[in-house]
Design a protein around this motif. Structure first.
Motif, PDB file in Angstrom:
ATOM      1  N   TYR A 126       0.735  -1.150   0.073  1.00  0.00           N
ATOM      2  CA  TYR A 126      -0.032   0.020  -0.031  1.00  0.00           C
ATOM      3  C   TYR A 126       0.841   1.138   0.153  1.00  0.00           C
ATOM      4  CZ  TYR A 126      -4.225  -2.710   0.977  1.00  0.00           C
ATOM      5  OH  TYR A 126      -5.540  -3.739   1.107  1.00  0.00           O
ATOM      6  N   LEU A 127       1.985   1.233   0.763  1.00  0.00           N
ATOM      7  CA  LEU A 127       2.856   2.511   0.831  1.00  0.00           C
ATOM      8  C   LEU A 127       3.813   2.544  -0.271  1.00  0.00           C
ATOM      9  CD1 LEU A 127       3.691   1.979   4.475  1.00  0.00           C
ATOM     10  CD2 LEU A 127       2.423   3.883   3.666  1.00  0.00           C
ATOM     11  N   GLN A 128       3.763   1.448  -0.992  1.00  0.00           N
ATOM     12  CA  GLN A 128       4.825   1.535  -2.382  1.00  0.00           C
ATOM     13  C   GLN A 128       3.763   1.991  -3.621  1.00  0.00           C
ATOM     14  OE1 GLN A 128       7.346  -1.741  -3.205  1.00  0.00           O
ATOM     15  NE2 GLN A 128       6.949  -2.553  -1.298  1.00  0.00           N
ATOM     16  N   ALA A 129       2.421   2.222  -3.521  1.00  0.00           N
ATOM     17  CA  ALA A 129       1.635   2.440  -4.520  1.00  0.00           C
ATOM     18  C   ALA A 129       1.863   3.992  -4.659  1.00  0.00           C
ATOM     19  CB  ALA A 129       0.006   2.308  -4.124  1.00  0.00           C
ATOM     20  N   SER A 130       1.303   4.383  -6.035  1.00  0.00           N
ATOM     21  CA  SER A 130       1.478   5.535  -6.370  1.00  0.00           C
ATOM     22  C   SER A 130       0.249   6.285  -6.711  1.00  0.00           C
ATOM     23  CB  SER A 130       2.393   5.888  -7.521  1.00  0.00           C
ATOM     24  OG  SER A 130       2.838   6.947  -8.210  1.00  0.00           O
ATOM     25  N   PRO A 131      -0.275   7.210  -5.987  1.00  0.00           N
ATOM     26  CA  PRO A 131       0.171   7.684  -4.778  1.00  0.00           C
ATOM     27  C   PRO A 131       0.019   6.858  -3.640  1.00  0.00           C
ATOM     28  CG  PRO A 131      -1.963   8.778  -4.979  1.00  0.00           C
ATOM     29  CD  PRO A 131      -1.552   7.900  -6.428  1.00  0.00           C
ATOM     30  N   PRO A 132       0.932   6.794  -2.721  1.00  0.00           N
ATOM     31  CA  PRO A 132       0.614   5.536  -1.556  1.00  0.00           C
ATOM     32  C   PRO A 132      -0.743   5.660  -0.909  1.00  0.00           C
ATOM     33  CG  PRO A 132       2.768   6.919  -1.159  1.00  0.00           C
ATOM     34  CD  PRO A 132       1.839   7.828  -2.225  1.00  0.00           C
ATOM     35  N   VAL A 133      -1.327   4.568  -0.752  1.00  0.00           N
ATOM     36  CA  VAL A 133      -2.602   4.285  -0.114  1.00  0.00           C
ATOM     37  C   VAL A 133      -2.360   4.470   1.605  1.00  0.00           C
ATOM     38  CG1 VAL A 133      -4.830   3.109  -0.095  1.00  0.00           C
ATOM     39  CG2 VAL A 133      -3.356   3.036  -1.983  1.00  0.00           C
ATOM     40  N   THR A 134      -2.213   5.571   2.216  1.00  0.00           N
ATOM     41  CA  THR A 134      -1.686   5.403   3.549  1.00  0.00           C
ATOM     42  C   THR A 134      -2.878   5.416   4.444  1.00  0.00           C
ATOM     43  OG1 THR A 134      -2.218   7.897   3.462  1.00  0.00           O
ATOM     44  CG2 THR A 134      -0.009   7.269   3.064  1.00  0.00           C
ATOM     45  N   ASP A 135      -3.962   5.597   4.197  1.00  0.00           N
ATOM     46  CA  ASP A 135      -5.363   5.182   5.105  1.00  0.00           C
ATOM     47  C   ASP A 135      -5.386   3.754   5.171  1.00  0.00           C
ATOM     48  OD1 ASP A 135      -5.848   4.940   2.388  1.00  0.00           O
ATOM     49  OD2 ASP A 135      -7.908   5.438   2.745  1.00  0.00           O
ATOM     50  N   ARG A 136      -5.393   2.945   4.261  1.00  0.00           N
ATOM     51  CA  ARG A 136      -5.335   1.595   4.303  1.00  0.00           C
ATOM     52  C   ARG A 136      -3.952   0.965   4.772  1.00  0.00           C
ATOM     53  NH1 ARG A 136      -7.375  -2.411   5.730  1.00  0.00           N
ATOM     54  NH2 ARG A 136      -7.920  -4.167   4.447  1.00  0.00           N
ATOM     55  N   ALA A 137      -3.168   1.430   4.573  1.00  0.00           N
ATOM     56  CA  ALA A 137      -1.824   0.975   5.248  1.00  0.00           C
ATOM     57  C   ALA A 137      -2.046   1.142   6.974  1.00  0.00           C
ATOM     58  CB  ALA A 137      -0.557   1.575   4.682  1.00  0.00           C
ATOM     59  N   ARG A 138      -2.456   2.219   7.032  1.00  0.00           N
ATOM     60  CA  ARG A 138      -2.382   2.561   8.842  1.00  0.00           C
ATOM     61  C   ARG A 138      -3.486   1.561   9.381  1.00  0.00           C
ATOM     62  NH1 ARG A 138      -5.450   6.711   8.746  1.00  0.00           N
ATOM     63  NH2 ARG A 138      -3.784   8.018   7.571  1.00  0.00           N
ATOM     64  N   THR A 139      -4.686   1.537   8.766  1.00  0.00           N
ATOM     65  CA  THR A 139      -5.592   0.483   9.328  1.00  0.00           C
ATOM     66  C   THR A 139      -5.121  -1.201   9.495  1.00  0.00           C
ATOM     67  OG1 THR A 139      -7.309   1.786   8.243  1.00  0.00           O
ATOM     68  CG2 THR A 139      -7.738  -0.643   8.841  1.00  0.00           C
ATOM     69  N   VAL A 140      -4.363  -1.306   8.377  1.00  0.00           N
ATOM     70  CA  VAL A 140      -3.711  -2.695   8.696  1.00  0.00           C
ATOM     71  C   VAL A 140      -2.657  -2.880   9.575  1.00  0.00           C
ATOM     72  CG1 VAL A 140      -2.435  -4.240   7.112  1.00  0.00           C
ATOM     73  CG2 VAL A 140      -4.105  -3.110   6.171  1.00  0.00           C
ATOM     74  N   LEU A 141      -1.710  -1.807   9.799  1.00  0.00           N
ATOM     75  CA  LEU A 141      -0.946  -1.823  10.888  1.00  0.00           C
ATOM     76  C   LEU A 141      -1.365  -1.781  12.069  1.00  0.00           C
ATOM     77  CD1 LEU A 141       1.804   0.406   9.172  1.00  0.00           C
ATOM     78  CD2 LEU A 141       2.021  -2.088   9.409  1.00  0.00           C
ATOM     79  N   GLU A 142      -2.343  -0.936  12.339  1.00  0.00           N
ATOM     80  CA  GLU A 142      -3.253  -1.027  13.804  1.00  0.00           C
ATOM     81  C   GLU A 142      -3.889  -2.128  13.831  1.00  0.00           C
ATOM     82  OE1 GLU A 142      -5.843   2.505  13.126  1.00  0.00           O
ATOM     83  OE2 GLU A 142      -4.265   3.963  13.370  1.00  0.00           O
ATOM     84  N   GLU A 143      -4.144  -2.864  13.009  1.00  0.00           N
ATOM     85  CA  GLU A 143      -4.729  -4.224  13.228  1.00  0.00           C
ATOM     86  C   GLU A 143      -3.784  -5.108  13.636  1.00  0.00           C
ATOM     87  OE1 GLU A 143      -7.479  -7.419  10.833  1.00  0.00           O
ATOM     88  OE2 GLU A 143      -6.279  -6.021   9.790  1.00  0.00           O
ATOM     89  N   VAL A 144      -2.729  -5.558  12.964  1.00  0.00           N
ATOM     90  CA  VAL A 144      -1.618  -6.482  13.325  1.00  0.00           C
ATOM     91  C   VAL A 144      -0.542  -5.889  14.380  1.00  0.00           C
ATOM     92  CG1 VAL A 144       0.268  -5.419  11.894  1.00  0.00           C
ATOM     93  CG2 VAL A 144      -0.094  -7.845  11.824  1.00  0.00           C
ATOM     94  N   ALA A 145      -0.521  -4.563  15.049  1.00  0.00           N
ATOM     95  CA  ALA A 145       0.524  -4.438  15.818  1.00  0.00           C
ATOM     96  C   ALA A 145       0.134  -4.943  17.212  1.00  0.00           C
ATOM     97  CB  ALA A 145       0.637  -2.753  16.060  1.00  0.00           C
ATOM     98  N   PRO A 146      -0.902  -4.968  17.881  1.00  0.00           N
ATOM     99  CA  PRO A 146      -1.412  -5.838  19.051  1.00  0.00           C
ATOM    100  C   PRO A 146      -0.925  -7.176  18.946  1.00  0.00           C
ATOM    101  CG  PRO A 146      -3.267  -4.515  18.337  1.00  0.00           C
ATOM    102  CD  PRO A 146      -2.295  -4.358  17.142  1.00  0.00           C
ATOM    103  N   VAL A 147      -1.039  -8.068  17.888  1.00  0.00           N
ATOM    104  CA  VAL A 147      -0.847  -9.288  17.759  1.00  0.00           C
ATOM    105  C   VAL A 147       0.643  -9.584  17.773  1.00  0.00           C
ATOM    106  CG1 VAL A 147      -1.250 -11.486  16.251  1.00  0.00           C
ATOM    107  CG2 VAL A 147      -2.854  -9.728  16.238  1.00  0.00           C
ATOM    108  N   ILE A 148       1.441  -8.599  17.234  1.00  0.00           N
ATOM    109  CA  ILE A 148       2.955  -8.896  16.998  1.00  0.00           C
ATOM    110  C   ILE A 148       3.380  -8.535  18.346  1.00  0.00           C
ATOM    111  CG2 ILE A 148       5.153  -7.526  16.144  1.00  0.00           C
ATOM    112  CD1 ILE A 148       3.703  -7.168  13.706  1.00  0.00           C
ATOM    113  N   GLY A 149       2.685  -7.733  19.040  1.00  0.00           N
ATOM    114  CA  GLY A 149       3.099  -7.295  20.620  1.00  0.00           C
ATOM    115  C   GLY A 149       3.054  -8.689  21.375  1.00  0.00           C
ATOM    116  N   LEU A 150       2.158  -9.477  21.111  1.00  0.00           N
ATOM    117  CA  LEU A 150       2.015 -10.767  22.064  1.00  0.00           C
ATOM    118  C   LEU A 150       2.692 -11.949  21.450  1.00  0.00           C
ATOM    119  CD1 LEU A 150      -1.992 -10.513  22.451  1.00  0.00           C
ATOM    120  CD2 LEU A 150      -0.036  -9.950  24.156  1.00  0.00           C
TER     121      LEU A 150
END
Length: 438
Positions: free
Chosen positions: A299-323
């Protein structure tokens, strides 16, 4: 556990085979057929019980031996040592089995080092057992981020697989060697190893053909052979679509990567969204994490970057990675957060994250290290160190060119041109210096 298995555990029936001979033969037959312990155990016996049988810790009951012989499609006599070999084999197995059992059941550094020592002094190991030991050690070195050691071990596995002449093992070793080569930035070798894995594809399980195709597509895409990569990724999607499981999700991920290389960002996003919907975290949590990190990156490599979708996905995966995430997952998450912050003009946050990651995120793949280095170079330019940032980006372009990654070279030059066009102001110190020059 089935009632049948529980009955076998509790019965007073006398075991009919001696250990450790039975375990050694069972393991060798399983490896020869390219089966995992879970595949051989099926729904009738537990993998833990099968592991104890293979290690020699348990003696098999008649019903268990009959079940395993049927699963392996061999006569019961195959569980007996060949004439004249029982003595040496039993001695060898009594030494090797505890080491392999410890490596299978634990992933700590001490266990891996013990296994490495045993393999160095174990030239007389049974070839099938040695193959399994090398495979376990390569996996341990990979988890430790020791990619060069992992690559060397998979090289040995390729040689040993050829000696054994087992197509499944030949394909698996070459596929993993291809993956390691790609991580190290040697995509030419990665492509060769993946192509070799596919040469035995007619004689290997579908899952191994899928893995080899994925490695080949990745290497071709990195080398800029986009047409070839598109052909192979379409074949990959067709192979995996009937099952619709994690393999198909991985295939869609690979297809999305190829679409990005073709500048078809809309097509890439559609494929990614399908992949994210297919994979259930309850089926494969590690794959679920990897797919979301990869999606955010694309998503971040897209032109232009799809930052809103990238942010949503990272917020979803971050707690799981923390565990449950690994150190690699943590590095990937941090660097993607830095890319996202830069893309959203939150430069202070991007600088803070880059400082946290450090200059050398060693666990990342070659591509991700280069892209992170490019981000750091862009931040230097944004901070007014124009010459230093340009020099850093030029160095990264040379490294990518040396790795025959033409697409990555082009990306770096695009990034440099875009950053310079942004017209970031120089620092006060540099402004005064330029005034004196004028």
């Amino acid at each position: 556990m089935s009632a049948w298995f529980a009955d076998c555990e509790e019965t007073s029936e006398e075991p009919m085979f001696e250990q450790p001979t039975f375990g050694q033969r069972l393991r060798a037959l399983r490896i020869k057929r390219g089966l995992s312990q879970a595949s051989l155990a099926g729904d009738v016996i537990s993998t833990g019980y099968l592991s104890r049988l293979e290690s020699g810790a348990r003696r098999p009951k008649l019903r268990v031996a009959e079940y395993l012989a049927e699963r392996l499609n061999v006569p019961m006599t195959e569980f007996e040592a060949p004439p004249g070999e029982a003595g040496p084999a039993a001695v060898q197995m009594s030494v090797v089995a505890p080491i392999l059992a410890a490596a299978i059941s634990g992933a700590d550094d001490d266990t891996a080092d013990t296994l490495a020592d045993a393999l160095r002094t174990g030239e007389q190991w049974d070839p099938a057992l040695r193959w399994e030991g090398l495979w376990l050690l390569a996996g341990a070195r990979g988890r430790q981020g020791r990619v060069d050691d992992e690559y060397a071990l998979f090289g040995k596995l390729v040689e040993l697989s050829d000696e054994l002449g087992i197509p499944t093992l030949q394909a698996r070793a070459r596929t993993q060697l291809s993956r390691c080569a790609r991580i190290r930035g040697d995509n030419v070798a990665a492509r060769e190893h993946a192509a070799e894995a596919l040469r035995v594809a007619d004689e290997i399980p579908l899952s191994d053909r899928v893995a080899a195709l994925q490695s080949l597509v990745s290497a071709e895409a990195e080398l800029g052979f986009v047409s070839e990569a598109r052909t192979h990724v379409d074949e990959l999607c067709e192979l995996t679509e009937p099952a619709g499981d994690k393999h198909h999700a991985e295939a869609l991920w690979a297809a999305a990567t190829v679409r990005v290389r073709q500048n078809d960002h809309a097509g890439a996003r559609e494929l990614l969204e399908r992949a994210l919907l297919i994979l259930d975290s309850r089926r494969d949590l590690v794959m679920w994490i990897r797919l979301r990190l990869a999606a955010a990156s694309l998503y971040l490599q897209a032109s232009p970057p799809v930052t809103d979708r990238a942010r949503t996905v990272l917020e979803e995966v971050a707690p799981v990675i923390g565990l449950v995430g690994t150190e690699l997952h943590q590095q990937q998450l941090l660097t993607l957060r830095a890319h996202l912050a830069f893309g959203e003009d939150r430069l202070d946050e991007a600088r803070e994250i880059c400082a946290q990651v450090g200059d050398e995120p060693a666990l990342l793949s070659f591509r991700d290290r280069i892209r992170f280095g490019a981000l750091c170079g862009r931040l230097r330019i944004a901070d007014g160190d124009r010459d230093g940032g340009i020099e850093a980006l030029q160095s990264l372009a040379r490294q990518s060119e040396a790795a025959h990654n033409i697409e990555l070279v082009a990306e770096i030059w695009r990034v440099l041109a875009k950053t310079l066009a942004a017209g970031y102001p120089a620092t006060p110190k540099q402004s005064r210096a330029r005034s004196r020059v004028r």
